[in-house]
Structures are given as structure tokens and as C-alpha cells.
Design a protein around this motif. Structure first.
Motif, PDB file in Angstrom:
ATOM      1  N   LEU A   1     -83.992  21.598-122.074  1.00  0.00           N
ATOM      2  CA  LEU A   1     -82.905  22.106-122.911  1.00  0.00           C
ATOM      3  C   LEU A   1     -83.274  23.054-124.051  1.00  0.00           C
ATOM      4  O   LEU A   1     -82.446  23.904-124.413  1.00  0.00           O
ATOM      5  CB  LEU A   1     -82.139  20.921-123.509  1.00  0.00           C
ATOM      6  CG  LEU A   1     -81.378  20.048-122.530  1.00  0.00           C
ATOM      7  CD1 LEU A   1     -80.798  18.842-123.256  1.00  0.00           C
ATOM      8  CD2 LEU A   1     -80.274  20.836-121.838  1.00  0.00           C
ATOM      9  N   PRO A   2     -84.421  22.926-124.709  1.00  0.00           N
ATOM     10  CA  PRO A   2     -84.605  23.642-125.972  1.00  0.00           C
ATOM     11  C   PRO A   2     -84.317  25.139-125.925  1.00  0.00           C
ATOM     12  O   PRO A   2     -83.597  25.668-126.778  1.00  0.00           O
ATOM     13  CB  PRO A   2     -86.070  23.361-126.323  1.00  0.00           C
ATOM     14  CG  PRO A   2     -86.315  22.007-125.722  1.00  0.00           C
ATOM     15  CD  PRO A   2     -85.555  22.025-124.427  1.00  0.00           C
ATOM     16  N   GLU A   3     -84.838  25.859-124.935  1.00  0.00           N
ATOM     17  CA  GLU A   3     -84.658  27.306-124.913  1.00  0.00           C
ATOM     18  C   GLU A   3     -83.214  27.704-124.656  1.00  0.00           C
ATOM     19  O   GLU A   3     -82.652  28.563-125.349  1.00  0.00           O
ATOM     20  CB  GLU A   3     -85.572  27.924-123.857  1.00  0.00           C
ATOM     21  CG  GLU A   3     -87.044  27.850-124.209  1.00  0.00           C
ATOM     22  CD  GLU A   3     -87.917  28.526-123.177  1.00  0.00           C
ATOM     23  OE1 GLU A   3     -87.366  29.195-122.272  1.00  0.00           O
ATOM     24  OE2 GLU A   3     -89.151  28.385-123.270  1.00  0.00           O
ATOM     25  N   VAL A   4     -82.587  27.096-123.655  1.00  0.00           N
ATOM     26  CA  VAL A   4     -81.222  27.486-123.329  1.00  0.00           C
ATOM     27  C   VAL A   4     -80.262  27.098-124.443  1.00  0.00           C
ATOM     28  O   VAL A   4     -79.349  27.854-124.784  1.00  0.00           O
ATOM     29  CB  VAL A   4     -80.784  26.897-121.961  1.00  0.00           C
ATOM     30  CG1 VAL A   4     -80.722  25.387-121.990  1.00  0.00           C
ATOM     31  CG2 VAL A   4     -79.431  27.472-121.537  1.00  0.00           C
ATOM     32  N   VAL A   5     -80.460  25.934-125.065  1.00  0.00           N
ATOM     33  CA  VAL A   5     -79.568  25.518-126.146  1.00  0.00           C
ATOM     34  C   VAL A   5     -79.739  26.414-127.363  1.00  0.00           C
ATOM     35  O   VAL A   5     -78.764  26.761-128.043  1.00  0.00           O
ATOM     36  CB  VAL A   5     -79.784  24.039-126.498  1.00  0.00           C
ATOM     37  CG1 VAL A   5     -79.012  23.658-127.759  1.00  0.00           C
ATOM     38  CG2 VAL A   5     -79.349  23.158-125.327  1.00  0.00           C
ATOM     39  N   GLN A   6     -80.956  26.822-127.653  1.00  0.00           N
ATOM     40  CA  GLN A   6     -81.185  27.736-128.772  1.00  0.00           C
ATOM     41  C   GLN A   6     -80.411  29.038-128.563  1.00  0.00           C
ATOM     42  O   GLN A   6     -79.790  29.574-129.493  1.00  0.00           O
ATOM     43  CB  GLN A   6     -82.676  28.028-128.923  1.00  0.00           C
ATOM     44  CG  GLN A   6     -83.011  28.926-130.109  1.00  0.00           C
ATOM     45  CD  GLN A   6     -84.501  29.155-130.255  1.00  0.00           C
ATOM     46  OE1 GLN A   6     -85.286  28.848-129.355  1.00  0.00           O
ATOM     47  NE2 GLN A   6     -84.905  29.679-131.386  1.00  0.00           N
TER      48      GLN A   6
END
Length: 271
Positions: free
Chosen positions: A226-231
Motif C-alpha cells: 500500500l505505501p506507494e499507491v496510497v501516498q
């Protein structure tokens, strides 16, 4: 089993009935004491009567699966969606309309569970009003590897749509960054449900449930890092600058899908 092979097997063995979901390991969060600490997980209802699971990650931001904001290939209007935090037996801790939606353009609702589609099956919603942390404390995302960690899932689902159910422990059965496969107990309506890893006394969100099928007699669900897409989705919501009570929808950036069909956990009446 390699993740690519597992996903191809899932695509060939679609879930046709919610009864195929596992029946063990779930605990219904029935009363207020059961729900304590899990209020930020809620039900995302659409105007057509379908629902998904979603989670607060900020007082005015809700994380779910991208396919939950589509009606087949049509991106829903934000005003068609309502988030009900901690809903149980008709009573929500807090209820908010959705004011804006950010989804990756790389997600294509027509492409099902193609590998490059599942990795983008994430949506971030802005609520028309924040939910105070006194009512529901948002969860944060897990950073780094999940190898060797215990995972759990908290979700709604067909046949258990009136209250959250929590599976205290399940496993990552395959991983090929950014994709993951789990043996967690999920079914129709569990799309968008948070997959938690334990961090101290409070879980952090590792992934969200995209969909799944049956492999070797086991129900398998799929999710993504999740981290990249949510950012990127957070940045898109900031650019939208949507004022309270002004529903809008915007797709994020440019991208492409890949061709392979598959299944998502959806209700006949919608997401």
C-alpha cells in the motif's frame, strides 16, 4: 506455490457462492466492548444496495478497494457512497457521506484480477466531514516487509453484513511484491477489508482485500502493498481541494492495465 501460478489458479477457480468461504476463526464484534479499538473499520454502502469494507486512515480519509467505487465499468459519483464507521446491528459510531474519490488510472474494472490490476485495486475516499479520533481512531499503514509477521482481517461480508467479524490470525501464503495472497476468511462484501499486522498493541494496515477464489479446496484472497499507491492517492486528494459537501470524482494520473480475467468479491446488487 509461486504467486503468478496461484493467481492463475484463482482465476480458473472462481468463487461462485459465499458458502465456499471458510466458517472457522471468525469472531463477531457484537457489543461496544468488542468493538473497542476497531471503530475505524466500517461498511462502505452504495446507493444500489451493495457494500464493501473500508477503513479510516485519517479523520476524513477512508481506504478501500478500487472496484468498490465502480458500478461495473462506471465510476460511481462520490455522493452514491456512505461510510458507516463501526456499524453493528444498524447503529454506526459515525456516518459520513463521501465527498471525493481518488483511484489509480492504472486500475481497470473490466480487467478483473489481472496481476497488474490487483496491484492498483485501491481507492482513497475523502469524507464530507471528519470523524473525530474520540469516535474512531484511524489506523496507519505498515511499512517494510511482512515476512514472519502474524496477520489478521476485520471485515463485513455476505451473511455477516450487520456487524464486523474479526479473524485473529491467518497467513500470507504467497508473496511477490507488490502482490500478496492470504488464506484469510473473506467473502462477498469483504472487498476493501484491512489486512493487519500486529505492531505493538495496535495493528497496522498491511494490505486491503481485492478478491479471490478457491485453490486446492482453500479459499484464497489477494491484496497488494500500500505505501506507494496510497501516498499518490493522498496527493491527488490534496490537489482536488474538495470543500465540504461538494462531491467530486477524479482519477489519478495515467497508466495501463493488463489483459486477464478474474473475480472480485462483489454483491449481485453492486460492489
Amino acid at each position: 506455490m509461486r504467486l503468478r501460478g496461484l493467481i492463475l489458479a484463482v482465476a480458473a477457480c472462481l468463487i461462485a457462492d459465499a458458502a465456499l468461504a471458510q466458517s472457522q476463526g471468525l469472531r463477531r464484534l457484537t457489543d461496544r466492548d468488542d468493538l473497542l479499538g476497531w471503530e475505524a473499520v466500517g461498511r462502505l454502502d452504495n446507493a444500489q444496495g451493495g457494500f464493501c469494507t473500508a477503513t479510516l486512515i485519517a479523520p476524513d480519509q477512508v481506504l478501500t478497494a478500487a472496484h468498490c467505487v465502480y458500478d461495473r465499468a462506471r465510476l460511481r459519483e462520490a455522493g452514491e457512497l456512505t461510510f458507516r464507521a463501526g456499524l453493528r446491528d444498524g447503529i454506526a459510531i459515525a456516518e459520513r457521506a463521501v465527498a471525493a474519490i481518488a483511484v489509480p488510472a492504472a486500475y481497470d474494472p473490466r480487467k478483473g484480477m489481472a496481476l497488474d490490476n490487483v496491484r492498483h485495486d485501491v481507492a482513497l475516499l475523502k469524507l464530507n466531514q471528519p470523524i473525530t479520533t474520540a469516535d474512531a481512531d484511524p489506523f496507519v499503514l505498515h511499512q517494510g516487509s511482512a515476512q514472519g509477521t502474524r496477520i489478521s482481517v476485520t471485515s463485513y461480508g455476505q451473511g455477516r453484513e450487520d456487524a464486523l467479524s474479526r479473524q485473529r490470525e491467518c497467513e500470507i501464503v504467497a508473496e511477490s511484491h507488490p502482490l500478496m495472497a492470504f488464506d484469510c476468511n473473506v467473502t462477498f462484501g469483504s472487498s476493501g477489508a484491512p489486512v493487519f499486522v500486529l505492531n505493538g498493541q495496535r495493528g497496522r494496515i498491511l494490505s486491503v482485500i481485492s478478491g479471490g477464489g478457491v485453490v486446492d479446496g482453500k479459499t484464497v484472497s489477494l491484496g497488494m502493498a500500500l505505501p506507494e499507491v496510497v501516498q499518490a492517492l493522498k496527493a491527488d486528494l490534496r490537489r482536488q481541494g474538495v470543500p465540504t459537501q461538494t462531491p467530486t470524482v477524479r482519477r489519478l494520473g495515467a497508466g495501463e492495465g493488463r489483459s486477464t480475467s478474474g473475480a472480485k468479491f462483489v454483491r449481485p446488487s453492486g460492489s
